[in-house]
Design a protein around this motif. Structure first.
Motif, PDB file in Angstrom:
ATOM      1  N   GLU A  37      39.176  15.288  45.433  1.00 49.66           N
ATOM      2  CA  GLU A  37      39.382  13.981  44.796  1.00 49.66           C
ATOM      3  C   GLU A  37      40.866  13.628  44.729  1.00 49.66           C
ATOM      4  OE1 GLU A  37      35.695  15.861  43.932  1.00 49.66           O
ATOM      5  OE2 GLU A  37      37.664  16.574  43.308  1.00 49.66           O
ATOM      6  N   LYS A  38      41.688  14.601  44.366  1.00 50.35           N
ATOM      7  CA  LYS A  38      43.138  14.350  44.308  1.00 50.35           C
ATOM      8  C   LYS A  38      43.692  14.081  45.710  1.00 50.35           C
ATOM      9  CE  LYS A  38      44.100  16.944  40.111  1.00 50.35           C
ATOM     10  NZ  LYS A  38      44.785  18.100  39.507  1.00 50.35           N
ATOM     11  N   TRP A  39      43.231  14.852  46.704  1.00 52.97           N
ATOM     12  CA  TRP A  39      43.678  14.656  48.084  1.00 52.97           C
ATOM     13  C   TRP A  39      43.393  13.220  48.531  1.00 52.97           C
ATOM     14  CZ3 TRP A  39      46.102  17.715  51.791  1.00 52.97           C
ATOM     15  CH2 TRP A  39      46.034  17.264  53.116  1.00 52.97           C
ATOM     16  N   ALA A  40      42.206  12.734  48.238  1.00 56.26           N
ATOM     17  CA  ALA A  40      41.802  11.396  48.685  1.00 56.26           C
ATOM     18  C   ALA A  40      42.627  10.289  48.029  1.00 56.26           C
ATOM     19  CB  ALA A  40      40.319  11.184  48.401  1.00 56.26           C
ATOM     20  N   ALA A  41      43.178  10.562  46.854  1.00 57.81           N
ATOM     21  CA  ALA A  41      43.860   9.515  46.088  1.00 57.81           C
ATOM     22  C   ALA A  41      45.382   9.628  46.130  1.00 57.81           C
ATOM     23  CB  ALA A  41      43.383   9.576  44.644  1.00 57.81           C
ATOM     24  N   THR A  42      45.942  10.478  47.018  1.00 59.35           N
ATOM     25  CA  THR A  42      47.385  10.709  46.992  1.00 59.35           C
ATOM     26  C   THR A  42      48.077  10.231  48.259  1.00 59.35           C
ATOM     27  OG1 THR A  42      47.130  12.908  47.933  1.00 59.35           O
ATOM     28  CG2 THR A  42      47.145  12.761  45.543  1.00 59.35           C
ATOM     29  N   THR A  43      49.399  10.314  48.209  1.00 58.69           N
ATOM     30  CA  THR A  43      50.230   9.966  49.359  1.00 58.69           C
ATOM     31  C   THR A  43      50.343  11.184  50.278  1.00 58.69           C
ATOM     32  OG1 THR A  43      52.284  10.747  48.347  1.00 58.69           O
ATOM     33  CG2 THR A  43      51.622   8.455  47.880  1.00 58.69           C
ATOM     34  N   THR A  44      50.903  10.977  51.453  1.00 55.25           N
ATOM     35  CA  THR A  44      51.095  12.093  52.375  1.00 55.25           C
ATOM     36  C   THR A  44      52.071  13.125  51.812  1.00 55.25           C
ATOM     37  OG1 THR A  44      52.799  10.880  53.593  1.00 55.25           O
ATOM     38  CG2 THR A  44      50.539  10.755  54.440  1.00 55.25           C
ATOM     39  N   VAL A  45      53.049  12.684  51.041  1.00 53.06           N
ATOM     40  CA  VAL A  45      53.987  13.621  50.417  1.00 53.06           C
ATOM     41  C   VAL A  45      53.241  14.524  49.443  1.00 53.06           C
ATOM     42  CG1 VAL A  45      55.992  13.825  48.888  1.00 53.06           C
ATOM     43  CG2 VAL A  45      55.983  12.111  50.708  1.00 53.06           C
ATOM     44  N   GLU A  46      52.420  13.935  48.595  1.00 49.06           N
ATOM     45  CA  GLU A  46      51.655  14.719  47.617  1.00 49.06           C
ATOM     46  C   GLU A  46      50.634  15.619  48.311  1.00 49.06           C
ATOM     47  OE1 GLU A  46      51.824  11.670  43.843  1.00 49.06           O
ATOM     48  OE2 GLU A  46      50.511  11.192  45.530  1.00 49.06           O
ATOM     49  N   GLU A  67      33.409  21.629  57.230  1.00 51.37           N
ATOM     50  CA  GLU A  67      33.897  21.930  55.878  1.00 51.37           C
ATOM     51  C   GLU A  67      35.253  21.279  55.632  1.00 51.37           C
ATOM     52  OE1 GLU A  67      31.787  26.279  55.216  1.00 51.37           O
ATOM     53  OE2 GLU A  67      33.714  26.180  56.255  1.00 51.37           O
ATOM     54  N   VAL A  68      36.118  21.300  56.637  1.00 56.89           N
ATOM     55  CA  VAL A  68      37.429  20.657  56.500  1.00 56.89           C
ATOM     56  C   VAL A  68      37.247  19.165  56.254  1.00 56.89           C
ATOM     57  CG1 VAL A  68      39.580  20.060  57.693  1.00 56.89           C
ATOM     58  CG2 VAL A  68      38.677  22.387  57.842  1.00 56.89           C
ATOM     59  N   LYS A  69      36.384  18.523  57.022  1.00 52.76           N
ATOM     60  CA  LYS A  69      36.135  17.085  56.835  1.00 52.76           C
ATOM     61  C   LYS A  69      35.572  16.795  55.452  1.00 52.76           C
ATOM     62  CE  LYS A  69      35.365  15.662  61.602  1.00 52.76           C
ATOM     63  NZ  LYS A  69      34.373  15.136  62.543  1.00 52.76           N
ATOM     64  N   LYS A  70      34.730  17.670  54.954  1.00 50.40           N
ATOM     65  CA  LYS A  70      34.155  17.481  53.613  1.00 50.40           C
ATOM     66  C   LYS A  70      35.249  17.581  52.553  1.00 50.40           C
ATOM     67  CE  LYS A  70      30.507  19.080  50.567  1.00 50.40           C
ATOM     68  NZ  LYS A  70      29.423  20.023  50.344  1.00 50.40           N
ATOM     69  N   LEU A  71      36.195  18.492  52.751  1.00 48.89           N
ATOM     70  CA  LEU A  71      37.268  18.692  51.784  1.00 48.89           C
ATOM     71  C   LEU A  71      38.389  17.662  51.901  1.00 48.89           C
ATOM     72  CD1 LEU A  71      37.532  22.566  52.119  1.00 48.89           C
ATOM     73  CD2 LEU A  71      36.775  21.327  50.081  1.00 48.89           C
ATOM     74  N   LEU A  72      38.775  17.314  53.126  1.00 48.09           N
ATOM     75  CA  LEU A  72      39.946  16.466  53.347  1.00 48.09           C
ATOM     76  C   LEU A  72      39.631  15.051  53.812  1.00 48.09           C
ATOM     77  CD1 LEU A  72      42.336  19.035  55.109  1.00 48.09           C
ATOM     78  CD2 LEU A  72      42.006  18.599  52.662  1.00 48.09           C
ATOM     79  N   GLU A  80      45.927  16.298  70.553  1.00 52.61           N
ATOM     80  CA  GLU A  80      45.462  16.804  71.845  1.00 52.61           C
ATOM     81  C   GLU A  80      43.991  16.548  72.172  1.00 52.61           C
ATOM     82  OE1 GLU A  80      46.765  20.790  72.583  1.00 52.61           O
ATOM     83  OE2 GLU A  80      48.852  20.272  72.223  1.00 52.61           O
ATOM     84  N   TYR A  81      43.059  16.914  71.309  1.00 50.47           N
ATOM     85  CA  TYR A  81      41.629  16.719  71.571  1.00 50.47           C
ATOM     86  C   TYR A  81      40.950  16.163  70.331  1.00 50.47           C
ATOM     87  CZ  TYR A  81      42.668  19.865  75.450  1.00 50.47           C
ATOM     88  OH  TYR A  81      43.217  20.437  76.558  1.00 50.47           O
ATOM     89  N   ASP A  82      39.871  15.419  70.533  1.00 55.55           N
ATOM     90  CA  ASP A  82      39.137  14.846  69.404  1.00 55.55           C
ATOM     91  C   ASP A  82      38.620  15.912  68.442  1.00 55.55           C
ATOM     92  OD1 ASP A  82      39.520  12.253  70.290  1.00 55.55           O
ATOM     93  OD2 ASP A  82      37.635  12.189  71.397  1.00 55.55           O
ATOM     94  N   GLU A  83      38.302  17.097  68.951  1.00 55.88           N
ATOM     95  CA  GLU A  83      37.760  18.151  68.103  1.00 55.88           C
ATOM     96  C   GLU A  83      38.782  18.687  67.102  1.00 55.88           C
ATOM     97  OE1 GLU A  83      37.687  18.338  71.484  1.00 55.88           O
ATOM     98  OE2 GLU A  83      35.581  17.959  71.871  1.00 55.88           O
ATOM     99  N   ASN A  84      40.057  18.586  67.428  1.00 56.14           N
ATOM    100  CA  ASN A  84      41.109  19.100  66.544  1.00 56.14           C
ATOM    101  C   ASN A  84      41.356  18.109  65.421  1.00 56.14           C
ATOM    102  OD1 ASN A  84      41.419  21.317  68.218  1.00 56.14           O
ATOM    103  ND2 ASN A  84      43.048  20.362  69.395  1.00 56.14           N
ATOM    104  N   LEU A  85      41.060  18.525  64.212  1.00 53.18           N
ATOM    105  CA  LEU A  85      41.253  17.661  63.051  1.00 53.18           C
ATOM    106  C   LEU A  85      42.734  17.646  62.694  1.00 53.18           C
ATOM    107  CD1 LEU A  85      38.276  19.021  60.943  1.00 53.18           C
ATOM    108  CD2 LEU A  85      38.273  17.139  62.580  1.00 53.18           C
TER     109      LEU A  85
END
Length: 125
Positions: A37-46, A67-72, A80-85
């Motif tokens: 939740e905090k990740w979704a509501a912050t700036t790139t610096v935060e 899992e990464v997509k669910k978290l971030l 480089e490739y679409d698979e790389n998040l």
């Protein structure tokens, strides 16, 4: 004896030139607590400041791309490739071919969706 000394010198030079893992690099960015939740509501610096907490909670070897997509959330960059998040983090003071901010990149195995490696582009070093 000379051979042994030369070998030790070469080994020490090689170990000094190895890349530092992302988990070892990120503490210099800050120490904010990570939650999705905090990740979704912050700036790139935060977001950069949350990476230490993120990796403490989610060790790199344990993650998959879903899992990464669910978290971030949805990736904010391309590497480089679409698979790389890829997610932009940190201040917009870094200039690379990928943009003005550093990227946190999850190198993903195309066959099984597992995370093979995590990189900062460019590295902090």
């Amino acid at each position: 004896m000379r051979y042994l000394a030369t070998l030790l010198l070469l080994l020490s030079l090689a170990s000094a030139c190895t890349r530092t893992s992302v988990e070892e690099q990120v503490p210099v960015l800050g120490s904010r607590e990570f939650t999705p939740e905090k990740w979704a509501a912050t700036t790139t610096v935060e977001r950069g400041q949350m990476l230490g907490s993120f990796f403490e909670q989610h060790p790199p070897g344990s993650l998959t791309a879903p899992e990464v997509k669910k978290l971030l959330g949805k990736p904010t960059g391309y590497y480089e490739y679409d698979e790389n998040l890829a997610y932009f983090i940190g201040p917009p003071t870094v200039d690379s071919k990928y943009g003005k901010e550093r990227m946190l990149v999850f190198i993903t195995d195309k066959r099984n969706g597992g995370i093979d490696e995590i990189e900062l582009v460019p590295p902090l070093r």
